[in-house]
Each structure stands twice: as structure tokens, then as C-alpha cells.
Design a protein around this motif. Structure first.
Motif: not given
Lengths: 225, 294
Positions: A39-40, A42-43, A78, A82, A118, A177
Motif C-alpha cells: 500500500f505504501a 503504490t501510494g 492513484s 493499487l 496509502w 509506515t
């Protein structure tokens, strides 16, 4: 389709940890860490899409001159990253649930922390992508940040590993994170943390997301000033 | 009917660079309006302001009666843009590019498929529909970008150096398509460095230099205002006589006749060379080139 298959294979290193790790619970914690980092990243890596769509392909200019709204452009850009990563997340999630059965509400809240992280990092990605002036930086800045956000802090490994290094632990607590991973591991029932730490984690993530949202709104422009 | 109106438009970038100052003009429906100028003259800035991508800092601009600053949402569904140096996504086929842009423009999947086929046929892209964009030549990639803008069937089309990289036949097919669009009522604002293109297409012409209007009028007026007239070259035919050719600029029909009579009498070769826009352009912006060089 090819990208979806590749995203499944991207979890291979974590699966190896899962198979070969000897410490009890370490492999499952690393899987939760992998979910958080997916998630982190892809953000964060939305920064590349923002930069290349505006400065390289010039698609943003083409889309500004159409009925597309800035909000739908931002969400589409965005979420597309994801969506490609979700099959891998699903594999990791199944493995975690097979190892440590958790009530559905726990899974949902754990995923909510990942989602909040994210969103915060999508804002970071937009702020970086909108201010980057060349392709070299657009490629390298998120790579460097991914080390600081993903591989150094206690995301794959437990925060308790840093008990002997209080300074490193304090630094780790400054990184979003770390909080997201702690909360996710807590909701998956893998670690036990006091209530104040849970509250701190949520407060930190909410504050981080709000602050990054503010910065992104100042930096990223639909119509150039 | 006036489609674009620009009143005393100015743009100073946040860093302090003044890109445009006091530019005014209007474009009527169905016209091709060419914007000429040297690199950095302010052409792209002007085009981006009108395409609602950039905020002006002075003056006003209206597209289809709507203020670009106050009411851009009313303009956007009716325009399309080909940005300068736009590139397709390398791992996507031309067909997918165009289809997705149709759907982004709000067309249903069925309509989008039909429209994609039509535009690809018109621009000679259909035979390349399933290739990856990375496997296309530079000219085909540029045609693809143009096709992505044309799917919208826009009322006003903004093209920033659209034929750059195209071969002569590719350029002509784009010219033909632009003329077809204007026949159907579209209005086109075009920037270009190819002066033959401007000469061929422009109903009206604006030359900007250092952000200011250097000339506004038709191609013929540009030639006339700058005193660039027809040139007559009088020379000895090959193997018959010596001496350099004479280059004359007759100002009247009598002068032309006199030159022809002399050519016949002296058995010299007389060649008529029509004035070009390039010569007029160089006269218009030439002064500033000399100033910069010193």
C-alpha cells in the motif's frame, strides 16, 4: 494481465521468509509488513505517474482540456497502481489468515490502516511528482524514500527488535509506515500493544495524511499558476 | 461569429519571467489561426492559457464566450489540445490510446469503437492499430497524438506544433484533415515553426516576439506590410554570357513588363519568385535577432 501475474510473483521473497523463517510469528509479521508496504509503495510511486503524465507524455494537459475533473484524474491515477498490486495483497492476506485466524473486523481495521497510509503517501507522491523537474529525479526520489519508509523501519520485522537501540526506535516512531505496521500487526493479533500506542498510531497516521494532503494541494496543480 | 477573443493578455510566471504582454486578437468560427514566433516567444504560453491549462496574470481571454479564468469548466468539453512534444504510452497500442480517449470524453464503448475506427482510418493509423506505441515511427506517434485530440470532435482545437516530425505526406494528410474540420465548423489555433504550413493553412496570423504582438493580419498582409514583394531573377542562360544574376523587386506591372522586355531583348533567363512568408517573418522578427546577437 501480465502486470497482475508479475505482481503475484513480487511476493516470492516474502513467501520464502514465510517458509524458511525459524522464529515463531516472524514470517507472519513480515507478511503483514509486506501488505503495509505494498500500500505504501503504490501510494508513493504515484509520484512517477504524476510526473510522467504531466511532463513526459503531456497527458495531463490533454485531459485538462476535456471534461475530466482534477479529482477523478487524481483518483484514477492513484487507484490504478493499487489495483495492479491487489492480487499480491490478496495472496499475502490469505497466507496471514491461514497462519493466524482473525475476526473479519480485525482484518477490516488492519486494512483500513494500510489504506490510510496509502492515502497519505499518495499525497506525498503527488507533491513530489508535481514539483520534480526532470525524469532522473522522478525515478530516483521515490526509490530513495522507499528505503527510508520501507526497508529500514520496523515494518517487515517487529519493533521490539529495536528495544536495545532506543535512539533507532525513537527515529522509527517518526516514520508513518512504522505506525501502520504496528497497528496492522496488532489488529491481526500478532502483537500486543498498550491502548495509548494504538491511539498514538491512529493520531499519527491521521495527522500525517492531513498534513500531506495540505502540502499536495499546494504543490500539485490542475491549472498551472 | 467570434469563437476566441483575447484582450490585452499578459502572463508573468511566478519566477518573474514575463512571457506575454498586451496581446489582443480574435478568431472567428471556422478559421485556422496561426501563431508564429521564435522559440520562447510566448506561443505555447498563449495557447495554454486559451486551453485553460495556465492562468493569465493580466488581461482577459474568452473561448466560446466563456472567460478562461472565471469559467473554464464551460470551455473544456468543447475543446481539445495537442500539446507540444506529447508522447504516447509505449506499452499501449494506438487503438487502445484512441479508444480510451474516446471513453474519457464520455462516449459509450460502442460509439468509442466506431469513432476510433473512423479517426484511425482518416489518419492512416488503422493498419498499425495493434502495434505497441514503442514500435511506431516518430511520425506515426505524432499522428496518434493528433488522433487522440480529434476523437472529441472539438469545436475549438489547439495544436502546438502538431506536424513536428511528420514526413511531407504525413503533414499534408494533417493539413487536409484540419481543413476538413474547419469546413465542418471547427476553429483551429495552431502554432508552428513551418512557415510553409502557416502559408498553406492560415486564415489569420499572429506573430509574437518576446511576448508582444509583432504582427497580426493575413499572410498576404504580412508580405505586403513588410515590403516583401515578388522577386524577379534575371540571369544569363547556361553557356551564354557571364556575370552574376540580378535580383529585382518590381513594384508595379509596368516595372514587371519592362524587365520581361529587357530579358527578351538581351536573351536572358527571367525567373519569377513569389514572396514567401518566411522572408516576411524574418523581416518582422529579424530586428530582435540582430539586437540579441550584438
Amino acid at each position: 494481465m501480465l502486470l497482475v501475474v508479475i505482481s503475484l510473483f513480487s511476493f516470492l521473497p516474502v513467501i520464502f521468509i514465510f517458509v524458511f523463517a525459524t522464529a515463531p510469528g516472524a514470517a507472519v509479521q513480515s507478511l503483514v509488513g509486506a501488505i503495509i508496504l505494498t500500500f505504501a509503495f503504490t501510494g508513493l510511486f504515484a509520484s512517477q505517474s504524476v510526473y510522467f503524465n504531466k511532463q513526459w507524455f503531456r497527458f495531463q494537459d490533454m485531459l485538462v482540456a476535456s471534461r475530466v475533473s482534477p479529482a477523478s484524474y487524481a483518483v484514477g491515477l492513484s487507484v490504478s497502481g493499487l489495483v495492479v498490486a491487489l492480487p499480491g495483497v490478496l495472496v499475502a492476506l490469505v497466507l496471514v489468515l491461514l497462519s493466524a485466524p482473525v475476526p473479519a473486523i480485525g482484518v477490516l481495521v488492519a486494512l483500513a490502516t494500510a489504506l490510510l497510509l496509502w492515502i497519505g503517501l499518495v499525497f506525498v507522491g503527488f507533491a513530489i511528482g508535481a514539483t520534480t523537474k526532470n525524469a532522473r529525479r522522478a525515478n530516483s526520489i521515490p526509490q530513495v524514500l522507499s528505503i527510508a519508509l520501507g526497508f529500514l523501519p520496523p515494518v517487515y520485522y517487529p519493533l521490539s527488535t529495536l528495544d536495545r537501540y532506543p535512539v533507532a526506535q525513537a527515529f522509527a516512531m517518526l516514520i508513518p509506515t512504522t505506525h501502520a505496521a504496528q497497528l496492522a500487526k496488532y489488529y491481526f493479533g500478532l502483537i500486543d500493544i498498550p491502548v495509548w500506542q494504538v491511539a498514538l498510531g491512529w493520531a499519527y497516521l491521521l495527522g500525517f495524511t492531513a498534513l500531506m494532503g495540505l502540502i499536495a494541494s499546494r504543490r500539485a496543480h490542475w491549472v498551472d499558476p | 461569429m467570434e469563437v476566441v477573443r483575447v484582450e490585452d493578455l499578459g502572463k508573468t510566471y511566478p519566477g518573474g519571467t514575463k512571457a506575454l504582454e498586451g496581446v489582443s486578437f480574435s478568431i472567428d468560427k471556422g478559421q485556422i489561426f496561426c501563431l508564429l514566433g521564435r522559440n520562447g516567444a510566448g506561443k505555447t504560453t498563449l495557447l495554454r492559457i486559451l486551453a485553460t491549462q495556465l492562468k493569465p496574470t493580466a488581461g482577459r481571454a474568452f473561448v466560446l464566450g466563456h472567460d478562461v479564468l472565471q469559467d473554464p469548466k464551460a470551455i473544456r468539453p468543447h475543446i481539445a489540445v495537442v500539446p507540444q512534444e506529447a508522447r504516447p504510452q509505449m506499452l499501449l497500442s494506438p487503438y487502445d490510446h484512441i479508444l480510451y480517449f474516446c471513453m474519457i470524453r464520455g462516449q459509450s464503448r460502442g460509439t468509442a469503437r466506431e469513432r476510433t475506427r473512423k479517426v484511425m482510418d482518416d489518419l492512416g493509423l488503422w493498419e498499425h492499430r495493434d502495434k505497441l506505441a514503442s514500435d511506431l515511427s516518430g511520425g506515426l506517434r505524432q499522428r496518434l497524438i493528433i488522433a487522440m485530440a480529434l476523437v472529441a470532435d472539438p469545436e475549438v482545437l489547439f495544436l502546438d506544433e502538431p506536424t513536428i516530425g511528420l514526413d511531407p505526406l504525413g503533414r499534408r494528410s494533417v493539413w487536409h484533415m484540419l481543413r476538413e474540420l474547419t469546413r465542418k465548423g471547427a476553429t483551429i489555433l495552431l502554432t508552428t515553426h513551418y512557415l510553409d504550413e502557416a502559408e498553406m493553412l492560415a486564415d489569420d496570423l499572429l506573430i509574437v516576439d518576446k511576448g508582444r504582438t509583432a504582427f497580426h493580419g493575413t499572410v498576404e498582409e504580412a508580405k505586403g506590410d513588410t515590403g516583401v514583394g515578388m522577386r524577379v531573377i534575371v540571369e544569363h542562360p547556361a553557356g551564354n554570357g557571364t556575370g552574376p544574376p540580378e535580383v529585382l523587386e518590381p513594384r508595379s506591372a509596368e516595372e514587371i513588363l519592362a524587365i520581361v522586355e529587357r530579358g527578351l531583348r538581351e536573351k536572358r533567363k527571367v525567373t519569377f519568385k513569389p514572396a514567401s512568408l518566411e522572408e516576411a517573418f524574418i523581416k518582422i522578427v529579424g530586428g530582435s535577432i540582430e539586437v540579441e546577437d550584438t
